[in-house]
Design a protein around this motif. Structure first.
Motif, PDB file in Angstrom:
ATOM      1  N   ARG A 138       0.866  -1.188   0.000  1.00  0.00           N
ATOM      2  CA  ARG A 138       0.000   0.000   0.000  1.00  0.00           C
ATOM      3  C   ARG A 138       0.902   1.237   0.000  1.00  0.00           C
ATOM      4  O   ARG A 138       1.289   1.758   1.038  1.00  0.00           O
ATOM      5  CB  ARG A 138      -0.924  -0.010   1.215  1.00  0.00           C
ATOM      6  N   VAL A 139       1.242   1.713  -1.191  1.00  0.00           N
ATOM      7  CA  VAL A 139       2.230   2.787  -1.355  1.00  0.00           C
ATOM      8  C   VAL A 139       1.584   4.143  -1.108  1.00  0.00           C
ATOM      9  O   VAL A 139       0.546   4.468  -1.708  1.00  0.00           O
ATOM     10  CB  VAL A 139       2.849   2.737  -2.762  1.00  0.00           C
ATOM     11  N   ASP A 140       2.183   4.926  -0.238  1.00  0.00           N
ATOM     12  CA  ASP A 140       1.757   6.306   0.011  1.00  0.00           C
ATOM     13  C   ASP A 140       2.888   7.215  -0.464  1.00  0.00           C
ATOM     14  O   ASP A 140       3.934   7.310   0.189  1.00  0.00           O
ATOM     15  CB  ASP A 140       1.488   6.521   1.503  1.00  0.00           C
ATOM     16  N   PRO A 141       2.714   7.910  -1.590  1.00  0.00           N
ATOM     17  CA  PRO A 141       3.807   8.699  -2.159  1.00  0.00           C
ATOM     18  C   PRO A 141       3.932  10.107  -1.584  1.00  0.00           C
ATOM     19  O   PRO A 141       4.819  10.862  -1.999  1.00  0.00           O
ATOM     20  CB  PRO A 141       3.419   8.769  -3.641  1.00  0.00           C
ATOM     21  N   ASP A 142       3.068  10.462  -0.638  1.00  0.00           N
ATOM     22  CA  ASP A 142       2.959  11.866  -0.242  1.00  0.00           C
ATOM     23  C   ASP A 142       3.604  12.208   1.094  1.00  0.00           C
ATOM     24  O   ASP A 142       3.562  13.356   1.507  1.00  0.00           O
ATOM     25  CB  ASP A 142       1.475  12.268  -0.183  1.00  0.00           C
ATOM     26  N   VAL A 143       4.187  11.228   1.788  1.00  0.00           N
ATOM     27  CA  VAL A 143       4.663  11.485   3.142  1.00  0.00           C
ATOM     28  C   VAL A 143       6.178  11.334   3.215  1.00  0.00           C
ATOM     29  O   VAL A 143       6.817  10.751   2.339  1.00  0.00           O
ATOM     30  CB  VAL A 143       3.997  10.523   4.155  1.00  0.00           C
ATOM     31  N   LEU A 144       6.761  11.878   4.303  1.00  0.00           N
ATOM     32  CA  LEU A 144       8.211  11.808   4.484  1.00  0.00           C
ATOM     33  C   LEU A 144       8.652  10.420   4.929  1.00  0.00           C
ATOM     34  O   LEU A 144       9.651   9.897   4.455  1.00  0.00           O
ATOM     35  CB  LEU A 144       8.664  12.837   5.518  1.00  0.00           C
ATOM     36  N   TYR A 145       7.943   9.842   5.874  1.00  0.00           N
ATOM     37  CA  TYR A 145       8.264   8.495   6.309  1.00  0.00           C
ATOM     38  C   TYR A 145       7.054   7.873   6.978  1.00  0.00           C
ATOM     39  O   TYR A 145       6.114   8.575   7.374  1.00  0.00           O
ATOM     40  CB  TYR A 145       9.484   8.455   7.242  1.00  0.00           C
ATOM     41  N   ILE A 146       7.081   6.550   7.103  1.00  0.00           N
ATOM     42  CA  ILE A 146       5.985   5.793   7.707  1.00  0.00           C
ATOM     43  C   ILE A 146       6.573   4.835   8.737  1.00  0.00           C
ATOM     44  O   ILE A 146       7.523   4.100   8.441  1.00  0.00           O
ATOM     45  CB  ILE A 146       5.192   5.005   6.640  1.00  0.00           C
ATOM     46  N   ASP A 147       6.004   4.855   9.925  1.00  0.00           N
ATOM     47  CA  ASP A 147       6.428   3.975  11.005  1.00  0.00           C
ATOM     48  C   ASP A 147       5.337   2.936  11.230  1.00  0.00           C
ATOM     49  O   ASP A 147       4.260   3.253  11.730  1.00  0.00           O
ATOM     50  CB  ASP A 147       6.663   4.804  12.279  1.00  0.00           C
ATOM     51  N   GLU A 148       5.623   1.694  10.847  1.00  0.00           N
ATOM     52  CA  GLU A 148       4.691   0.592  11.048  1.00  0.00           C
ATOM     53  C   GLU A 148       5.129  -0.300  12.205  1.00  0.00           C
ATOM     54  O   GLU A 148       4.822  -1.487  12.240  1.00  0.00           O
ATOM     55  CB  GLU A 148       4.578  -0.231   9.761  1.00  0.00           C
ATOM     56  N   GLY A 149       5.874   0.282  13.138  1.00  0.00           N
ATOM     57  CA  GLY A 149       6.334  -0.479  14.295  1.00  0.00           C
ATOM     58  C   GLY A 149       7.682  -1.120  14.057  1.00  0.00           C
ATOM     59  O   GLY A 149       8.716  -0.533  14.347  1.00  0.00           O
ATOM     60  N   THR A 150       7.685  -2.329  13.510  1.00  0.00           N
ATOM     61  CA  THR A 150       8.945  -3.025  13.235  1.00  0.00           C
ATOM     62  C   THR A 150       9.417  -2.827  11.802  1.00  0.00           C
ATOM     63  O   THR A 150      10.506  -3.294  11.443  1.00  0.00           O
ATOM     64  CB  THR A 150       8.820  -4.530  13.501  1.00  0.00           C
ATOM     65  N   VAL A 151       8.629  -2.151  10.990  1.00  0.00           N
ATOM     66  CA  VAL A 151       8.996  -1.865   9.604  1.00  0.00           C
ATOM     67  C   VAL A 151       8.766  -0.385   9.352  1.00  0.00           C
ATOM     68  O   VAL A 151       7.655   0.119   9.509  1.00  0.00           O
ATOM     69  CB  VAL A 151       8.164  -2.709   8.614  1.00  0.00           C
ATOM     70  N   LEU A 152       9.838   0.323   8.963  1.00  0.00           N
ATOM     71  CA  LEU A 152       9.770   1.769   8.752  1.00  0.00           C
ATOM     72  C   LEU A 152      10.350   2.082   7.379  1.00  0.00           C
ATOM     73  O   LEU A 152      11.395   1.538   6.989  1.00  0.00           O
ATOM     74  CB  LEU A 152      10.543   2.529   9.826  1.00  0.00           C
ATOM     75  N   THR A 153       9.680   2.959   6.643  1.00  0.00           N
ATOM     76  CA  THR A 153      10.138   3.333   5.305  1.00  0.00           C
ATOM     77  C   THR A 153      10.159   4.848   5.188  1.00  0.00           C
ATOM     78  O   THR A 153       9.404   5.545   5.854  1.00  0.00           O
ATOM     79  CB  THR A 153       9.214   2.752   4.221  1.00  0.00           C
ATOM     80  N   SER A 154      11.036   5.351   4.316  1.00  0.00           N
ATOM     81  CA  SER A 154      11.149   6.810   4.165  1.00  0.00           C
ATOM     82  C   SER A 154      11.198   7.187   2.701  1.00  0.00           C
ATOM     83  O   SER A 154      11.480   6.363   1.823  1.00  0.00           O
ATOM     84  CB  SER A 154      12.409   7.334   4.870  1.00  0.00           C
ATOM     85  N   ALA A 155      10.957   8.467   2.458  1.00  0.00           N
ATOM     86  CA  ALA A 155      11.146   9.042   1.134  1.00  0.00           C
ATOM     87  C   ALA A 155      12.644   9.302   0.928  1.00  0.00           C
ATOM     88  O   ALA A 155      13.482   8.780   1.656  1.00  0.00           O
ATOM     89  CB  ALA A 155      10.329  10.315   1.010  1.00  0.00           C
ATOM     90  N   GLY A 156      12.962  10.141  -0.057  1.00  0.00           N
ATOM     91  CA  GLY A 156      14.348  10.282  -0.464  1.00  0.00           C
ATOM     92  C   GLY A 156      15.163  11.268   0.345  1.00  0.00           C
ATOM     93  O   GLY A 156      14.651  12.156   1.007  1.00  0.00           O
TER      94      GLY A 156
END
Length: 315
Positions: A138-156
């Motif tokens: 479920r890709v969210d292209p509009d945010v700086l980063y996402i914290d899903e607890g044990t899995v965290l992703t960020s933009a560039g």
């Protein structure tokens, strides 16, 4: 000591790797002791950036044993990420490690199946490709980063540094993260929900207050029961116009920003003072302890009392 492994692979990008080294790999025990047990893992003579080859002290096998694994970005145009990196990150996740991806490092996580069914982000230029290649993410292209607890992703780029500081904030508290941000000369906290791409700067028109002024004024008056109408009055514009400026500059509504500033101030007071929850509620403009507890728990995930016990500075 919490161990952090930076997972490099042939074709990893330099900026994001350097950001992880700067945050986790330099001894900051004067800020928090112990700091992190940091290791760089990757293939021998792996290519980092377009021209640099590095010898890493650990192979990718060492990733599996780390408490936190930071996955640097990759060149997504040349095809799927390297299989040895994907296997190592998947094994670390299955063992229970926290996985943090910077920029297009999300493609490594997606290839490993870690992002299936999860909300994730990456650089806005590559978000559509991530969604196409991995439709279960479920890709969210509009945010700086996402914290899903044990899995965290960020933009560039800069958002990757934001996410690294967010991890420090989770592990060591707001005061330590803010002190580190000051050393790095970067903003102490950018919420993950802020927009990646600012379409236009906020104008500082003659006869009006600029947005920077109203932000500084609000931070100096957080102890007062400020409303969005108060911010608009200070800025010399309508509430609707103020909301447009906030959305374009920060990616959030004025009320969301105001609540976030109050929670951040409460975090610092809980860490650095002996003030009671009622006093902190008054000093942050939340009025009552019940209101503070409600907003704080919703934003941070734990109660103010639990947060204080976790992050109270010694002495």
């Amino acid at each position: 000591m919490h161990s952090v492994a930076l997972a490099l692979y042939d074709g990893a990008m330099l900026f994001e790797a350097a950001a992880a080294v700067e945050v986790f790999g330099i001894d900051r025990s004067d800020l928090a002791d112990p700091w992190y047990d940091f290791r760089v893992c990757g293939p021998s003579r792996g290519r980092v950036g377009d021209w640099l080859r590095v010898d890493t002290p650990h192979s990718l096998d060492a990733v599996v044993d780390a408490d936190t694994v930071v996955v640097s970005s990759c060149d997504v145009e040349i095809g799927p990420p390297p299989g040895d990196a994907v296997d190592a990150v998947r094994a670390a996740h299955e063992r229970g490690a926290r996985i943090v991806s910077l920029c297009t490092g999300a493609f490594v996580l997606a290839e490993a199946g870690i992002l299936d069914g999860r909300r994730a982000t990456t650089h806005w230029m590559h978000a559509a490709l991530l969604a196409t290649r991995y439709p279960r993410v479920r890709v969210d292209p509009d945010v700086l980063y996402i914290d899903e607890g044990t899995v965290l992703t960020s933009a560039g780029k800069g958002a990757g540094l934001d996410l690294c500081l967010h991890v420090v904030r989770k592990d060591h508290g707001a005061a330590v993260a803010n002190a580190l941000a000051r050393r790095l000369v970067v903003p102490p906290h950018r919420a993950g929900g802020q927009a990646q791409y600012v379409t236009a700067p906020v104008p500082d028109q003659a006869g009006q207050y600029g947005l920077a002024d109203v932000l500084q004024w609000a931070q100096a008056h957080l102890h007062e029961p400020l409303t969005v109408r108060d911010l608009a009055r200070r800025a010399g514009m309508s509430t609707r116009n103020l909301a447009r400026h906030f959305h374009r500059a920060l990616g959030v509504t004025p009320l969301h920003w105001l609540h976030a500033q109050r929670v951040h101030r409460a975090q610092e007071l809980l860490e650095t003072t002996d003030a009671g929850v009622e006093q902190i509620a008054a000093r942050t403009g939340m009025g009552t302890a019940a209101t503070l507890r409600r907003h704080f728990t919703r934003a941070v995930g734990v109660s103010p009392d639990t947060y204080r016990r976790t992050f109270r500075a010694p002495g």
